[in-house]
Design an enzyme around this catalytic site. Structure first.
Site, mmCIF file in Angstrom:
data_model
loop_
_atom_site.group_PDB
_atom_site.id
_atom_site.type_symbol
_atom_site.label_atom_id
_atom_site.label_comp_id
_atom_site.label_asym_id
_atom_site.label_seq_id
_atom_site.Cartn_x
_atom_site.Cartn_y
_atom_site.Cartn_z
ATOM 1 C CG ASP A 140 -1.923 1.254 1.451
ATOM 2 O OD1 ASP A 140 -3.041 0.809 0.831
ATOM 3 O OD2 ASP A 140 -1.582 2.240 1.504
ATOM 4 C CB ILE A 168 -3.188 1.981 -2.552
ATOM 5 C CG1 ILE A 168 -2.776 3.403 -2.560
ATOM 6 C CG2 ILE A 168 -3.130 1.256 -3.991
ATOM 7 C CD1 ILE A 168 -3.631 4.389 -3.210
ATOM 8 C CG ASP A 169 -3.612 -2.619 0.673
ATOM 9 O OD1 ASP A 169 -3.215 -3.166 -0.345
ATOM 10 O OD2 ASP A 169 -3.031 -2.805 1.708
ATOM 11 C CB ALA A 170 -9.617 0.635 0.853
ATOM 12 C CB ALA A 173 -10.441 -4.245 -1.584
#
Length: 396
Positions: A140, A168-170, A173
């Site tokens: 991230d 960025i992960d979220a 996702a």
């Protein structure tokens, strides 16, 4: 009954982006089978913030509700065969392995789609599955840094500022979640499965559609000023300001109204759209000098009376106690097998006909291995042999 009741998802992902995407499908009713090593997924052993829990840490709890755990050794022939049998009856197959790993394990698109041509195969990566950066670590903070977003906030000369969330992960996702739903809709109309490719770099770029278009279309570069500012492309005042007893957030209030509300006649003649950008540092400094004269509560009341965009700056303790958060039911509370009463963030959307729900908490390692093998037709004796051989792991 959830909107995805009757659909099966095979989740081979780790860390945050993949498990969050799979959990959202589970929240909508899908039967999500979390395929993890016999020792458990990596996230079980890397508790964010040191919140270890009893047997399941807080970060794993937050990303893996509404899933059944199959703990299996994919390096064994029979372990791969078990997952292939599950995939043959699945609707979505999701993985975020490093490049080449899915192929080595026999979990690549060609192999899985041959077993089930109707399957929606979601492949997630850091930078893309080909190209010069394909082998770089997709983490991230590294993607935040590369995305350009760190230079859209703060003051000239300050270090680049990362977000306070795994942003960025979220975003990745939700891109995978959106792509899976779109591909399922396509399949319902055509009967055709397909591959959905998602990478963190493209997700980080796409979420900055306004900022990057200002640069690519308008030709306006990022300019951080002398004074702290919340966003390089938004006019002043915009950001967090110190008050007498804390802080307040101001979201580009109208300068003429602000001049009256805050008794700042020097702002009265300014043009918000023009001066708000060209005289950003000056405006920010004027406002910053005034705000320490009153408390946050006093300023919030003044802003509300004058219809100015302002709000409090919360810590997590303030957030969970907020009356609107409680009214919305933004958090869900349920009983977990090993962790007792658990409260975690709930659902970011509501559906009137088939609302998302917590059907089960995050599983223990291999908690559903026996159950899933029984559904595949394996005799209990054979499952016990596979456990003894290290091909499978069971909670009991």
């Amino acid at each position: 009954m959830g909107v995805l009741d009757g659909y099966r998802v095979i989740d081979l992902s780790i860390a945050m982006a993949g498990p969050l995407a799979a959990m959202r499908l589970g929240d909508l009713g899908a039967d999500v089978v979390k395929v993890e090593p016999v020792t458990g997924e990596w996230q079980r052993h890397a508790p964010a913030g040191g919140a270890t829990g009893n047997r399941v840490n807080a970060s794993f709890l937050s990303l893996n509700r509404n899933k059944r755990s199959l703990a299996v050794n994919l390096k064994s022939d029979e372990g791969r065969d078990i997952v292939h049998k599950l995939a043959a009856s699945a609707d979505v197959f999701l993985q975020n392995y490093r490049p080449g790993v899915a192929e080595r394990l026999g979990m690549d698109y060609d192999t899985i789609s041959a077993l089930s041509p109707r399957i929606v195969y979601v492949s997630m990566s850091g930078y893309g599955e080909s190209g010069p950066y394909m082998s770089r670590p997709g983490q991230d903070l590294l993607l935040q840094a590369m995305s350009g977003a760190m230079l859209s906030t703060g003051r000239d000369g300050d270090p680049p500022a990362p977000a306070g969330t795994y942003a960025i992960d979220a975003i990745t996702a939700y891109s995978a979640f959106e792509g899976a739903l779109a591909a399922l809709l396509h399949r319902e109309r055509t009967g055709e499965g397909q591959r959905v490719s998602v990478n963190m770099l493209d997700a980080a770029i796409a979420v900055q559609m306004q900022e990057l278009s200002i640069f690519t279309v308008g030709g306006v570069p990022q300019r951080r000023g002398r004074e702290p500012h919340g966003h390089t492309y938004i006019r002043a005042p915009y950001g967090v300001f110190a008050t007498k007893d804390g802080h307040i957030a101001l979201g580009m209030p109208r300068l003429d109204a602000l001049a009256v509300a805050f008794d700042l006649p020097e702002l009265a003649g300014m043009d918000g759209d023009a001066d708000g950008h060209t005289r950003r540092d000056e405006i920010t400094a004027i406002v910053a000098r005034r705000l320490p004269e009153r408390t946050t509560a006093e300023w919030l009341e003044i802003c509300a009376r004058h219809d100015l965009w302002a709000g409090p700056v919360y810590g997590y303790a303030d957030l969970v106690a907020d009356p609107q958060v409680r009214h919305n039911g933004s958090f869900v509370t349920y009983d977990h097998r090993s962790e007792g009463t658990v409260t975690t963030p709930g659902f970011p959307y509501g559906l009137s006909a088939a609302p998302p729900a917590v059907r089960m908490g995050a599983p223990l390692v291999g908690e559903h291995t026996r159950e899933l093998l029984e559904e595949l037709g394996y005799p209990a004796e054979r499952t016990a042999e596979l456990v003894a051989e290290g091909v499978l792991a069971c909670e009991d």
